[in-house]
Design a protein around this motif. Structure first.
Motif, mmCIF file in Angstrom:
data_model
loop_
_atom_site.group_PDB
_atom_site.id
_atom_site.type_symbol
_atom_site.label_atom_id
_atom_site.label_comp_id
_atom_site.label_asym_id
_atom_site.label_seq_id
_atom_site.Cartn_x
_atom_site.Cartn_y
_atom_site.Cartn_z
ATOM 1 N N SER A 113 -10.885 -37.480 57.611
ATOM 2 C CA SER A 113 -9.435 -37.359 57.581
ATOM 3 C C SER A 113 -9.075 -35.879 57.532
ATOM 4 O O SER A 113 -9.836 -35.068 56.995
ATOM 5 C CB SER A 113 -8.888 -38.086 56.344
ATOM 6 O OG SER A 113 -7.485 -38.015 56.293
ATOM 7 N N ALA A 130 -2.097 -39.582 46.891
ATOM 8 C CA ALA A 130 -2.308 -40.633 47.890
ATOM 9 C C ALA A 130 -3.720 -40.563 48.463
ATOM 10 O O ALA A 130 -4.385 -41.600 48.622
ATOM 11 C CB ALA A 130 -1.273 -40.513 49.003
ATOM 12 N N LEU A 131 -4.191 -39.365 48.764
ATOM 13 C CA LEU A 131 -5.548 -39.213 49.298
ATOM 14 C C LEU A 131 -6.597 -39.710 48.309
ATOM 15 O O LEU A 131 -7.491 -40.481 48.662
ATOM 16 C CB LEU A 131 -5.827 -37.740 49.635
ATOM 17 C CG LEU A 131 -5.202 -37.198 50.900
ATOM 18 C CD1 LEU A 131 -5.331 -35.679 50.954
ATOM 19 C CD2 LEU A 131 -5.842 -37.834 52.123
ATOM 20 N N SER A 133 -6.197 -41.663 45.700
ATOM 21 C CA SER A 133 -6.043 -43.093 45.459
ATOM 22 C C SER A 133 -6.703 -43.901 46.569
ATOM 23 O O SER A 133 -7.445 -44.853 46.312
ATOM 24 C CB SER A 133 -4.559 -43.436 45.348
ATOM 25 O OG SER A 133 -4.392 -44.812 45.130
ATOM 26 N N TYR A 134 -6.448 -43.534 47.812
ATOM 27 C CA TYR A 134 -7.046 -44.271 48.924
ATOM 28 C C TYR A 134 -8.572 -44.176 48.896
ATOM 29 O O TYR A 134 -9.262 -45.190 48.915
ATOM 30 C CB TYR A 134 -6.523 -43.767 50.276
ATOM 31 C CG TYR A 134 -7.294 -44.416 51.402
ATOM 32 C CD1 TYR A 134 -7.014 -45.718 51.791
ATOM 33 C CD2 TYR A 134 -8.348 -43.756 52.024
ATOM 34 C CE1 TYR A 134 -7.750 -46.346 52.780
ATOM 35 C CE2 TYR A 134 -9.090 -44.375 53.014
ATOM 36 C CZ TYR A 134 -8.794 -45.667 53.386
ATOM 37 O OH TYR A 134 -9.540 -46.285 54.354
ATOM 38 N N TRP A 135 -9.097 -42.966 48.881
ATOM 39 C CA TRP A 135 -10.545 -42.782 49.016
ATOM 40 C C TRP A 135 -11.326 -43.239 47.799
ATOM 41 O O TRP A 135 -12.485 -43.626 47.904
ATOM 42 C CB TRP A 135 -10.876 -41.326 49.363
ATOM 43 C CG TRP A 135 -10.473 -41.004 50.765
ATOM 44 C CD1 TRP A 135 -9.372 -40.295 51.156
ATOM 45 C CD2 TRP A 135 -11.122 -41.417 51.967
ATOM 46 N NE1 TRP A 135 -9.311 -40.238 52.527
ATOM 47 C CE2 TRP A 135 -10.377 -40.916 53.048
ATOM 48 C CE3 TRP A 135 -12.266 -42.160 52.235
ATOM 49 C CZ2 TRP A 135 -10.734 -41.128 54.374
ATOM 50 C CZ3 TRP A 135 -12.631 -42.369 53.549
ATOM 51 C CH2 TRP A 135 -11.881 -41.859 54.607
ATOM 52 N N THR A 137 -10.147 -45.680 45.431
ATOM 53 C CA THR A 137 -9.912 -47.051 44.974
ATOM 54 C C THR A 137 -9.814 -48.077 46.095
ATOM 55 O O THR A 137 -10.160 -49.221 45.886
ATOM 56 C CB THR A 137 -8.646 -47.141 44.100
ATOM 57 O OG1 THR A 137 -7.504 -46.758 44.882
ATOM 58 C CG2 THR A 137 -8.745 -46.254 42.884
ATOM 59 N N ILE A 138 -9.341 -47.684 47.252
ATOM 60 C CA ILE A 138 -9.157 -48.635 48.345
ATOM 61 C C ILE A 138 -10.347 -48.627 49.304
ATOM 62 O O ILE A 138 -10.843 -49.670 49.695
ATOM 63 C CB ILE A 138 -7.838 -48.335 49.109
ATOM 64 C CG1 ILE A 138 -6.651 -48.524 48.166
ATOM 65 C CG2 ILE A 138 -7.715 -49.230 50.351
ATOM 66 C CD1 ILE A 138 -5.339 -48.054 48.729
ATOM 67 N N ASN A 139 -10.796 -47.438 49.675
ATOM 68 C CA ASN A 139 -11.894 -47.321 50.623
ATOM 69 C C ASN A 139 -13.176 -47.920 50.046
ATOM 70 O O ASN A 139 -13.491 -47.716 48.888
ATOM 71 C CB ASN A 139 -12.140 -45.842 50.967
ATOM 72 C CG ASN A 139 -13.191 -45.673 52.027
ATOM 73 O OD1 ASN A 139 -13.066 -46.190 53.122
ATOM 74 N ND2 ASN A 139 -14.238 -44.947 51.693
#
Length: 145
Positions: A113, A130-131, A133-135, A137-139
């Motif tokens: 990214s 946001a970065l 959190s995504y990488w 917890t979501i990824n």
């Protein structure tokens, strides 16, 4: 082993980013590296210390600035992606550069990214949050990565 590695020579940006990382992902340990040469040395050291499964314990996220002293972020990215062990490690370029050539080159070298650092304080905090959190917890990373 750190969960998040930040490579950034701007102490103000780095301090803010580390605070947001710790707030967003409270259980994450962090490492700050101030130049590209230190970053490569850090990852070489990781390669030489295999974990229980015989592979190094990798960070869950690398936030990499492009404009660094000694070696720039693209050189760090090139080094990391040349090592098979780092192929699954998420690398996010976090840079003030909006140059199309920087974005294109980063993707050619295997960045996951590319995010531009906002100038506004609140936007910067929101973007880092946001970065992370995504990488973090979501990824979903491959098992063993």
């Amino acid at each position: 082993m750190a969960d998040v590695v930040l490579v950034d020579d701007n102490s103000n940006d780095a301090d803010l980013a580390l605070r947001v990382v710790r707030k967003t992902s409270a259980s994450s340990s962090t490492v700050l590296l101030e130049d590209g040469e230190r970053a490569i040395d850090y990852f070489k050291q990781l390669m030489s210390q295999p974990g229980e499964d015989g592979t190094p314990d990798l960070p869950k996220l690398l936030l990499l600035d492009l404009k660094l002293p000694k070696l720039d972020g693209l050189e760090v990215l090139k080094f990391l992606r040349a090592q098979d062990v780092f192929n699954t490690m998420p690398i996010v370029v976090l840079s003030s550069s909006r140059e199309i050539s920087d974005v294109r080159r980063a993707y050619e070298l295997g960045v996951n990214s590319f995010a531009v650092k906002p100038v506004q304080f609140d936007q910067y905090l929101t973007r880092i949050s946001a970065l992370v959190s995504y990488w973090m917890t979501i990824n979903e990373l491959p098992r063993g990565a």
